[in-house]
Each structure stands twice: as structure tokens, then as C-alpha cells.
Scaffold this motif. Structure first.
Motif, PDB file in Angstrom:
ATOM      1  N   MET A   7      11.126  -4.994  -6.071  1.00 40.40           N
ATOM      2  CA  MET A   7      10.288  -5.501  -4.977  1.00 40.40           C
ATOM      3  C   MET A   7      11.112  -6.433  -4.100  1.00 40.40           C
ATOM      4  N   ARG A   8      11.393  -6.001  -2.895  1.00 38.35           N
ATOM      5  CA  ARG A   8      12.171  -6.808  -1.970  1.00 38.35           C
ATOM      6  C   ARG A   8      11.245  -7.643  -1.081  1.00 38.35           C
ATOM      7  N   GLY A   9      11.738  -8.799  -0.702  1.00 39.25           N
ATOM      8  CA  GLY A   9      10.982  -9.641   0.216  1.00 39.25           C
ATOM      9  C   GLY A   9       9.799 -10.350  -0.404  1.00 39.25           C
ATOM     10  N   VAL A  10       9.689 -10.335  -1.736  1.00 39.27           N
ATOM     11  CA  VAL A  10       8.573 -11.002  -2.413  1.00 39.27           C
ATOM     12  C   VAL A  10       9.019 -12.413  -2.781  1.00 39.27           C
ATOM     13  N   THR A  11       8.376 -13.401  -2.223  1.00 41.55           N
ATOM     14  CA  THR A  11       8.720 -14.794  -2.483  1.00 41.55           C
ATOM     15  C   THR A  11       7.449 -15.623  -2.632  1.00 41.55           C
ATOM     16  N   ALA A  12       7.630 -16.831  -3.137  1.00 47.09           N
ATOM     17  CA  ALA A  12       6.526 -17.789  -3.242  1.00 47.09           C
ATOM     18  C   ALA A  12       7.124 -19.187  -3.138  1.00 47.09           C
ATOM     19  N   GLY A  13       6.547 -20.017  -2.308  1.00 52.49           N
ATOM     20  CA  GLY A  13       7.021 -21.384  -2.160  1.00 52.49           C
ATOM     21  C   GLY A  13       6.302 -22.331  -3.097  1.00 52.49           C
ATOM     22  N   VAL A  14       6.795 -23.543  -3.167  1.00 44.82           N
ATOM     23  CA  VAL A  14       6.192 -24.529  -4.054  1.00 44.82           C
ATOM     24  C   VAL A  14       4.760 -24.842  -3.626  1.00 44.82           C
ATOM     25  N   ARG A  15       4.482 -24.763  -2.321  1.00 49.76           N
ATOM     26  CA  ARG A  15       3.111 -24.991  -1.865  1.00 49.76           C
ATOM     27  C   ARG A  15       2.162 -23.940  -2.444  1.00 49.76           C
TER      28      ARG A  15
ATOM     29  N   SER B  94      -4.282 -25.427  -8.568  1.00 48.16           N
ATOM     30  CA  SER B  94      -5.415 -26.247  -8.143  1.00 48.16           C
ATOM     31  C   SER B  94      -6.670 -25.830  -8.897  1.00 48.16           C
ATOM     32  N   ALA B  95      -7.761 -26.515  -8.615  1.00 49.74           N
ATOM     33  CA  ALA B  95      -9.020 -26.207  -9.300  1.00 49.74           C
ATOM     34  C   ALA B  95      -9.619 -24.879  -8.851  1.00 49.74           C
ATOM     35  N   ALA B  96      -9.238 -24.396  -7.668  1.00 51.28           N
ATOM     36  CA  ALA B  96      -9.760 -23.117  -7.152  1.00 51.28           C
ATOM     37  C   ALA B  96      -8.581 -22.248  -6.708  1.00 51.28           C
ATOM     38  N   PRO B  97      -7.830 -21.710  -7.654  1.00 49.51           N
ATOM     39  CA  PRO B  97      -6.622 -20.948  -7.291  1.00 49.51           C
ATOM     40  C   PRO B  97      -6.967 -19.615  -6.636  1.00 49.51           C
ATOM     41  N   PRO B  98      -6.312 -19.286  -5.516  1.00 50.69           N
ATOM     42  CA  PRO B  98      -6.550 -17.984  -4.888  1.00 50.69           C
ATOM     43  C   PRO B  98      -5.890 -16.864  -5.691  1.00 50.69           C
ATOM     44  N   TRP B  99      -6.481 -15.692  -5.622  1.00 50.92           N
ATOM     45  CA  TRP B  99      -5.908 -14.526  -6.311  1.00 50.92           C
ATOM     46  C   TRP B  99      -4.576 -14.162  -5.656  1.00 50.92           C
ATOM     47  N   PRO B 100      -3.502 -14.019  -6.447  1.00 51.39           N
ATOM     48  CA  PRO B 100      -2.187 -13.760  -5.843  1.00 51.39           C
ATOM     49  C   PRO B 100      -2.097 -12.382  -5.188  1.00 51.39           C
ATOM     50  N   HIS B 101      -1.177 -12.255  -4.231  1.00 45.21           N
ATOM     51  CA  HIS B 101      -0.838 -10.956  -3.661  1.00 45.21           C
ATOM     52  C   HIS B 101      -0.406 -10.035  -4.796  1.00 45.21           C
ATOM     53  N   PRO B 102      -0.748  -8.719  -4.745  1.00 40.75           N
ATOM     54  CA  PRO B 102      -0.448  -7.820  -5.869  1.00 40.75           C
ATOM     55  C   PRO B 102       0.987  -7.890  -6.366  1.00 40.75           C
ATOM     56  N   ASP B 103       1.975  -7.854  -5.469  1.00 37.37           N
ATOM     57  CA  ASP B 103       3.367  -7.878  -5.911  1.00 37.37           C
ATOM     58  C   ASP B 103       3.722  -9.208  -6.560  1.00 37.37           C
TER      59      ASP B 103
ATOM     60  N   ARG C  77     -11.957  -9.349  11.248  1.00 36.99           N
ATOM     61  CA  ARG C  77     -12.692  -8.895  10.066  1.00 36.99           C
ATOM     62  C   ARG C  77     -11.946  -7.758   9.381  1.00 36.99           C
ATOM     63  N   ALA C  78     -11.349  -6.868  10.172  1.00 33.73           N
ATOM     64  CA  ALA C  78     -10.583  -5.763   9.603  1.00 33.73           C
ATOM     65  C   ALA C  78      -9.414  -6.279   8.783  1.00 33.73           C
ATOM     66  N   GLY C  79      -8.759  -7.345   9.265  1.00 29.04           N
ATOM     67  CA  GLY C  79      -7.645  -7.905   8.520  1.00 29.04           C
ATOM     68  C   GLY C  79      -8.066  -8.384   7.141  1.00 29.04           C
ATOM     69  N   GLU C  80      -9.219  -9.041   7.050  1.00 28.13           N
ATOM     70  CA  GLU C  80      -9.712  -9.514   5.756  1.00 28.13           C
ATOM     71  C   GLU C  80     -10.074  -8.351   4.849  1.00 28.13           C
ATOM     72  N   THR C  81     -10.701  -7.331   5.415  1.00 31.80           N
ATOM     73  CA  THR C  81     -11.102  -6.184   4.615  1.00 31.80           C
ATOM     74  C   THR C  81      -9.890  -5.416   4.104  1.00 31.80           C
ATOM     75  N   LEU C  82      -8.879  -5.257   4.935  1.00 34.45           N
ATOM     76  CA  LEU C  82      -7.672  -4.545   4.516  1.00 34.45           C
ATOM     77  C   LEU C  82      -6.918  -5.319   3.442  1.00 34.45           C
ATOM     78  N   LEU C  83      -6.990  -6.647   3.463  1.00 39.40           N
ATOM     79  CA  LEU C  83      -6.380  -7.423   2.392  1.00 39.40           C
ATOM     80  C   LEU C  83      -7.060  -7.109   1.062  1.00 39.40           C
ATOM     81  N   ARG C  84      -8.375  -6.975   1.076  1.00 39.14           N
ATOM     82  CA  ARG C  84      -9.084  -6.591  -0.151  1.00 39.14           C
ATOM     83  C   ARG C  84      -8.672  -5.193  -0.596  1.00 39.14           C
TER      84      ARG C  84
END
Length: 425
Positions: free
Chosen positions: A38-46, A53-62, A198-205
Motif C-alpha cells: 500500500m503506497r501513500g498510506v500515512t497517519a500523523g500523530v494528530r 480519544s473517547a470517540a475514535p473515528p473509524w480508520p480508513h480501510p488501508d 452529500r455524495a462525498g460522504e456517501t462514497l466514503l461509506r
């Protein structure tokens, strides 16, 4: 007032795996992703801080796959709640078996949501859910988008509920069908309802569900669709970056020649809308060569929006924008002649582009004739993209607005039925 403890599961797993700080885990993700293909997959400290945190977001699939690889635990056990439903950590019912092989395996012991009174769903549930998804895909070409869209979203909500109650092969089937449903909903929102945000949010799902199904080709299709959003807004770099990701996913496919040509066509349209016409024409020529050479693999059944005729329509539009009017006229007329009868939405787009060719050539009568044909088709098969083409043509006819043919077009364009229909949609 006491502070929320945050996601202690992820923090404990991070420390246990030898990553003493959030930065150390972020660095490890960047190093490990290329080793996993998997190229270009990164994650920063933020990002890591948000996960803890108390409400962690679901990570990107990769990124999620890399996390699982590094910490050796499923995402749910790391304190993440999947977007398709919450699960409760409690001992599984020993009578709930893996629907694939009938054994109580580790994979079968997925926590069942609270309130569930039965065992995990049988494998047939996945097939039944996928059957409805396929029916919606076919209905898209004949049912009004404003009517179909709520049904597709309702079906997706059902899929989210079922996904948390299934395991094994049935879970993969539901996840793939759920990704298709969200992809269809996103297509309706973007192309038919003109709701880009709205399409952007739906396509993320859709991308998250494709990741759950581990379907790289479906993930590639979703990513390519997300490129339309910045591409149509003139943000070339964002569109190209998403298409680079889409091609990376397609290489894991394997993808058919038709799929590769479609990716070229998507980028060509984005480049055209950003004014890079020479690049767009080069991409279309490459797509034509790919189709001519062919491939052994077949396209997936859900890819029902593209073929050689659609590529010709992309080409004709780019030739029009480049001012190559005779070539555009020939290309678009050939595409119109070869278009299947059931392709009403694409017909409105091609007719609109033919009208634009004649308007640019200084022939308002022919331009109005094609525009009226497009409006007639729109009365049967509504398509916001097709209506946009007709409106663009009308704007280009300002110099002839007192001509009888243009006034006739206005009567059709602003009839009671067309006006109310456009405002409703």
C-alpha cells in the motif's frame, strides 16, 4: 469533573506492541504500509491522538489494515466502532456457528449486537441482500432518481444492521453489496441530484464497506467516483491524486481492459473540466488503445456504466471543448447511433453535446433541434447532467435569442412540466 479516559484499548495495545508514543505508532504505519503493498498510506500523530480519544473515528480501510497488522488485534477490539453498527463486548453464544463451515471458529465469535435474540444470520441472508442490491442497480436506468434514492439508502441501512450480525463468507457478501449500494446512492446524489457534498460522504461509506469486503476493484471504482467531485469543481490536483489511488487499487484487482479505459475516461473528463484538453485527449487515446488490445478478464457485473460507446461520448465532449467541431460532431453522432435503446440518461448528454457543437458552429436551428430532442428524452428519463448540457446550450444561443427556433426551445425548456420537474429534483 473527571475527564473521559479515551480509547484505552488502543493505547494499551500500542504500548504492548512496543510503541511508547503516538508518534512512534504514526511512524510505524508509514513504514509498514509499503511492505504490505500500500503506497501513500500515512497517519500523523494528530490522527493517532483522535483514535485514542473517547470517540475514535473509524480508520480508513488501508490504514485500518496496517493497524491490525501492527497491533495484532481486530479494529473492534482496539476500541473502534464500525460505521455500520455498534457491537457489545460480551461472550458469544456458543450455538452461533460460522455460516460457511458450521464450526465455532475465532472468526465466527464476532460479538453480536445487544438486543439480538437469534444466532448469527445464515449465509442465505447475504445472497438475499445482494439480490436486492442488483435489482436497484438495474432500476437506476429506468426509475426516477428522486424515487429510487430513498429506497437505496434504506437498503444500505439494512445492510449496516446485517453486517454486524454476520461473519465469514456471508459477511463478505453483505459488505460488498453494501459498498455497491452506497456507490449507487453516491452516483445518484452527484450525477442526478447535484448534491456533491452529500455524495462525498456517501462514497466514503462505500469505500469503508469495500474495505470490509476486501474488494480492491470495488474500492477502485469508488475512489474514481470521488475524483469527479474535485474534478468538476476545477481542483485538478485533488482529482488526479484520487485517481492515482484508484489505479493502485485496480492493480490489485485484477482489472479488465474496460475498467482501465474507464479510469482513463474519468481522468480525461476531470482534465477537460480543468481546462487541460491536450492531456484529456491523450488519456482518451490511451483508453481507446487499451480497449482495442483487450484483456482476458471480464468486468465486474456492477460496472454497468461504461463501454466503448461511453468512451466515445467522453471523447466527443473533449473534442467539443477543444474546438475540434467536425471531429466532435462525427464522434458524437457515431456514439448516438451505437447507444443502446435503454441508455436514456447517456442519450440526453450526447444530444446536449451535439447541440453545443452546432451552436459553436453557428447553426442555431440544428442546435435547437438537438436540444429539443434532449428535453424530450429528459421527460422520460430525468438526468441532471443532461439538463445541465441543455442549459449550457441555451446560454450559448444568446446571440440568436430572438430567432423562432430559440424561442421554441425556450417554450420547451421553461414549460410548466419541465420547470416544476427541475425544481422538484
Amino acid at each position: 469533573m473527571s475527564r473521559a479516559p479515551g480509547n484505552v484499548r488502543l493505547k494499551s495495545a500500542r504500548v504492548a506492541a512496543g510503541f511508547a508514543s503516538q508518534q512512534a505508532l504514526a511512524d510505524a504505519i508509514g513504514r509498514s504500509a509499503p511492505k504490505l503493498g500500500m503506497r501513500g498510506v500515512t497517519a500523523g500523530v494528530r490522527q493517532v491522538r483522535r483514535w485514542e480519544s473517547a470517540a475514535p473515528p473509524w480508520p480508513h480501510p488501508d490504514v485500518g489494515r496496517v493497524l491490525v497488522h501492527l497491533l495484532r488485534q481486530p479494529l473492534e477490539e482496539l476500541g473502534f466502532t464500525p460505521p455500520w453498527g455498534q457491537s457489545e463486548n460480551r461472550p458469544p453464544d456458543p450455538m452461533c456457528l460460522d455460516p460457511v463451515n458450521g464450526t465455532t471458529t475465532a472468526a465466527a465469535l464476532t460479538p453480536v449486537p445487544s438486543g439480538t435474540t437469534s444466532c448469527l444470520k445464515p449465509v442465505r441472508v447475504g445472497q438475499d441482500f445482494a439480490d436486492v442490491t442488483r435489482a436497484h442497480r438495474r432500476l437506476y436506468w429506468s426509475v426516477a432518481p428522486a424515487t429510487l434514492h430513498p429506497a437505496v439508502l434504506g437498503h444500505a441501512r439494512l445492510g449496516c444492521a446485517l453486517l454486524s450480525e454476520t461473519v465469514g463468507g456471508s459477511r463478505a457478501v453483505i459488505a460488498a453489496a453494501l459498498a455497491e449500494s452506497y456507490l449507487l446512492a453516491g452516483r445518484i446524489e452527484f450525477f442526478d441530484l447535484r448534491q456533491a457534498d452529500r455524495a462525498g460522504e456517501t462514497l466514503l461509506r462505500a469505500l469503508q464497506a469495500a474495505g470490509e469486503a476486501d474488494d480492491s476493484l470495488l474500492g477502485s471504482a469508488v475512489l474514481a467516483h470521488t475524483a469527479f467531485i474535485p474534478g468538476w469543481a476545477g481542483r485538478r490536483d485533488d482529482a488526479v491524486e484520487r485517481l492515482v489511488a484508484a489505479r493502485a487499487y485496480a492493480r490489485r484487482g485484477p482489472a479488465s481492459a474496460e475498467f482501465w479505459a474507464w479510469l482513463d475516461a474519468v481522468e480525461a473528463e476531470c482534465q477537460t473540466r480543468c481546462g487541460n484538453l491536450r492531456t484529456a485527449l491523450h488519456l482518451i487515446r490511451h483508453g481507446e488503445d487499451v480497449l482495442a488490445n483487450g484483456s482476458e478478464g471480464a468486468s465486474p457485473p456492477w460496472m454497468d456504466w461504461f463501454d466503448a460507446t461511453r468512451l466515445a461520448a467522453f471523447k466527443g465532449n473533449t473534442q467539443l471543448k477543444a474546438g475540434h467541431l467536425p471531429q466532435a460532431r462525427e464522434t458524437l453522432q457515431s456514439a448516438l447511433d451505437q447507444l443502446p435503446a435503454e441508455s436514456g440518461k447517456q442519450r440526453t448528454v450526447i444530444l446536449g453535446d451535439l447541440a453545443a457543437v452546432e451552436a459553436a458552429a453557428g447553426d442555431p436551428e440544428k442546435a435547437c433541434a438537438y436540444a429539443c430532442q434532449a428535453l424530450e428524452q429528459l421527460g422520460t428519463t430525468w438526468y441532471a447532467t443532461g439538463m445541465d448540457r441543455v442549459r449550457d446550450v441555451r446560454r450559448s444561443l444568446a446571440a440568436w435569442q430572438h430567432e423562432p427556433c430559440v424561442r421554441d426551445l425556450d417554450d420547451r425548456l421553461y414549460s410548466w412540466g419541465t420547470t416544476v420537474s427541475a425544481l422538484r429534483r
